[in-house]
Scaffold this active site. Structure first.
Site, PDB file in Angstrom:
ATOM      1  N   ARG A  58     -44.639  12.578  21.975  1.00 45.62           N
ATOM      2  CA  ARG A  58     -44.489  13.271  20.636  1.00 45.62           C
ATOM      3  C   ARG A  58     -43.936  14.325  21.659  1.00 45.62           C
ATOM      4  O   ARG A  58     -42.970  15.352  20.585  1.00 45.62           O
ATOM      5  CB  ARG A  58     -45.320  13.453  19.455  1.00 45.62           C
ATOM      6  CG  ARG A  58     -44.872  14.148  18.142  1.00 45.62           C
ATOM      7  CD  ARG A  58     -45.267  13.887  17.536  1.00 45.62           C
ATOM      8  NE  ARG A  58     -46.145  13.540  16.931  1.00 45.62           N
ATOM      9  CZ  ARG A  58     -47.124  14.135  16.515  1.00 45.62           C
ATOM     10  NH1 ARG A  58     -47.307  15.094  17.251  1.00 45.62           N
ATOM     11  NH2 ARG A  58     -48.670  13.661  17.054  1.00 45.62           N
ATOM     12  N   TYR A 110     -19.659  18.534   9.113  1.00 45.83           N
ATOM     13  CA  TYR A 110     -20.481  17.028   9.090  1.00 45.83           C
ATOM     14  C   TYR A 110     -20.792  17.171   7.482  1.00 45.83           C
ATOM     15  O   TYR A 110     -22.336  17.735   7.211  1.00 45.83           O
ATOM     16  CB  TYR A 110     -21.553  16.891  10.269  1.00 45.83           C
ATOM     17  CG  TYR A 110     -22.118  15.774   9.685  1.00 45.83           C
ATOM     18  CD1 TYR A 110     -21.793  14.697  10.036  1.00 45.83           C
ATOM     19  CD2 TYR A 110     -23.377  15.641   9.365  1.00 45.83           C
ATOM     20  CE1 TYR A 110     -21.754  13.348  10.016  1.00 45.83           C
ATOM     21  CE2 TYR A 110     -24.177  14.016   9.924  1.00 45.83           C
ATOM     22  CZ  TYR A 110     -23.198  12.711  10.136  1.00 45.83           C
ATOM     23  OH  TYR A 110     -23.773  11.330   9.931  1.00 45.83           O
ATOM     24  N   LYS A 207     -22.747  10.675  19.482  1.00 44.22           N
ATOM     25  CA  LYS A 207     -21.286  10.624  19.611  1.00 44.22           C
ATOM     26  C   LYS A 207     -20.594  10.675  21.252  1.00 44.22           C
ATOM     27  O   LYS A 207     -21.365   9.869  22.102  1.00 44.22           O
ATOM     28  CB  LYS A 207     -20.639  11.624  18.516  1.00 44.22           C
ATOM     29  CG  LYS A 207     -21.263  11.950  17.542  1.00 44.22           C
ATOM     30  CD  LYS A 207     -21.120  10.919  16.299  1.00 44.22           C
ATOM     31  CE  LYS A 207     -21.684  11.084  15.670  1.00 44.22           C
ATOM     32  NZ  LYS A 207     -22.064  12.688  14.106  1.00 44.22           N
TER      33      LYS A 207
HETATM   34  C1  LIG Z   1     -22.485  12.826  13.772  1.00 39.40           C
HETATM   35  C2  LIG Z   1     -23.216  14.610  13.513  1.00 39.40           C
HETATM   36  C3  LIG Z   1     -24.567  15.242  12.995  1.00 39.40           C
HETATM   37  C4  LIG Z   1     -25.453  14.564  13.275  1.00 39.40           C
HETATM   38  O1  LIG Z   1     -25.330  13.670  14.068  1.00 39.40           O
HETATM   39  P1  LIG Z   1     -26.721  12.503  13.523  1.00 39.40           P
HETATM   40  O2  LIG Z   1     -27.016  12.060  14.755  1.00 39.40           O
HETATM   41  O3  LIG Z   1     -25.436  11.398  12.987  1.00 39.40           O
HETATM   42  O4  LIG Z   1     -27.457  12.416  13.666  1.00 39.40           O
HETATM   43  C5  LIG Z   1     -24.104  16.127  13.025  1.00 39.40           C
HETATM   44  N1  LIG Z   1     -22.601  17.176  13.288  1.00 39.40           N
HETATM   45  C6  LIG Z   1     -21.694  16.115  13.930  1.00 39.40           C
HETATM   46  C7  LIG Z   1     -20.178  17.627  14.117  1.00 39.40           C
HETATM   47  C8  LIG Z   1     -21.290  14.896  13.757  1.00 39.40           C
HETATM   48  O5  LIG Z   1     -20.292  14.515  13.733  1.00 39.40           O
END
Ligand SMILES: *Cc1c(COP(=O)(O)O)cnc(C)c1O
Length: 395
Positions: A58, A110, A207
């Site tokens: 962890r 988001y 992403k």
């Molecule tokens: C998807 C996203 C998040 C959250 O991230 P996760 O990996 O889905 O928890 C935060 N900020 C932006 C701009 C995003 O596109």
């Protein structure tokens, strides 16, 4: 001690090279060119009071450590922490503050970030102001004596508004607070907020960084020595740290970051221009257009425009037809992967945001968001064109 960190790449390398070679060009233990997945929850101590640098998974893991070194280098930071998702990273950031603290947040952001702050942290006594941070007058007006941080997305999700990172840094530093920038939409390939004065960079590694729609991950990157220990303690205590296999997948994705971002950017521009000429489209939001309200600011703080586009249709009735008709472009939440995705923010990414705030940000029932992947832009245009023609046949 046998180090899993072999030899760091020389300083002064370009992002393209750093993305490939990461924190260390080869692993010190065996020479493995691809960093191994250290799938172990715990690490043996050589003796009492002795450590290899790793004890319990962890807190730290060699595969995750390599990924963290890579992110730090890509963002030009001294430290990086990898979390199980972007939300895990944002939650860790908020835990640096205390009940009673006021944080100023981009209004257009988001939806999951809004939900986390509003549904949970607000009930713990934190206070938030949601502001159009792309408007300097409103930004200044929203600052209070007890404002401890500014958290922005730039470009914002989904309206592609651009916020002045240097201005935010200046405003918050005068009060001794912190600026955090969610850099998910551009990735370190196109923007490095730390160099513009931000204290922390946030990423949803899910992403563009991982880039293949196959894993979740999240990051905080910074150069603040005073924050390193508190953030490590939060990461270790909360248990939202990134597992070894997901660390490896993210590292693997990052190797092609430069190639993918160039391709996303190329496709994004072509499709944004095509959309702008379409009869059924009212308006296209794309930071690469010269008539984008913050085009010059964007050019001053970023190096490109990624593959993110939003657009208003003229008729809300076209939305279900388009979502049903596209076949190459997938109707799915998320962005930044090799596969193109189309999203309907109203019911997906922004469903947690109350209607007045959603509408004030511009998220109405005619807004669609497109994440342009790395397929042939012509094939993607043909897919959209067929969907628009279907709309014309179904009045
Ligand atoms: C998807 C996203 C998040 C959250 O991230 P996760 O990996 O889905 O928890 C935060 N900020 C932006 C701009 C995003 O596109």
């Amino acid at each position: 001690m046998i180090s899993t960190e072999a030899c760091p790449p020389p300083a002064g390398l370009s992002l393209d090279t750093l993305a490939v070679h990461g924190g260390s060009p080869f692993e010190g233990l065996t020479g493995a060119v691809s960093v191994p997945i250290y799938q172990s929850s715990t690490f043996r101590h050589p003796g009492l009071g002795e450590s290899t640098g790793f004890d319990y998974g962890r807190g730290s893991n060699p595969t995750r450590a390599e990924l963290e070194r890579t992110l730090a280098r890509l963002e030009g930071g001294a430290y990086a922490l990898a979390f199980a998702s972007g939300m895990g990273a944002i939650s860790a950031f908020i835990k640096l503050f205390k009940p009673g603290d006021h944080l100023l947040i981009s209004e257009d952001l988001y939806g999951g970030t809004y939900r986390l702050l509003n549904d949970f942290y607000r009930s713990y006594g934190f206070s938030f102001s949601w502001v159009d941070t792309s408007d300097a007058a409103r930004l200044r007006g929203a600052m209070r004596d007890e404002t401890r941080a500014i958290f922005i997305e730039t470009p914002s999700n989904p309206m592609m508004k651009v916020t002045d990172i240097r201005l935010c840094a200046d405003l918050i530093h005068r009060r001794g607070g912190l600026l955090a920038v969610d850099n998910t939409f551009l990735s370190p390939y196109f923007q490095n907020p730390l160099a513009l004065g931000a204290d922390l960079v946030v990423h949803s590694g899910t992403k563009y960084l991982a880039g293949h729609n196959d894993t979740l991950s999240g990051f905080l990157v910074h150069s603040r020595e005073d924050l390193e220990e508190p953030l490590r303690n939060i990461q270790k205590s909360e248990g939202a740290s990134l597992g070894p296999f997901d660390s490896w997948l993210t590292l693997r994705g990052i190797k092609t970051l430069a190639l993918r971002m160039e391709r996303h950017a190329l496709g994004g521009r072509k499709i944004a221009e095509w959309l702008r000429g379409q009869e059924r489209v009212e308006k296209v939001f794309y930071t690469g257009f010269e008539d984008h309200p913050q085009f010059r600011l964007s050019a001053a703080q970023a190096r490109g425009h990624s593959g993110m586009i939003s657009f208003y249709l003229k008729r809300a009735a076209d939305v279900p037809v388009i979502l049903r008709s596209v076949s190459l472009i997938l109707f799915a939440e998320s962005l930044g992967g090799v596969e193109s995705l189309i999203t309907y923010p109203l019911v997906q990414t922004h469903s947690a945001i109350p209607e007045p705030m959603r509408l004030s940000a511009g998220v109405n029932d005619r807004l669609m968001r497109l994440s342009v992947g790395i397929e042939s832009p012509d094939d993607l245009i043909a897919d959209l064109d067929a969907a628009f023609k279907r709309c014309a046949r179904e009045p």
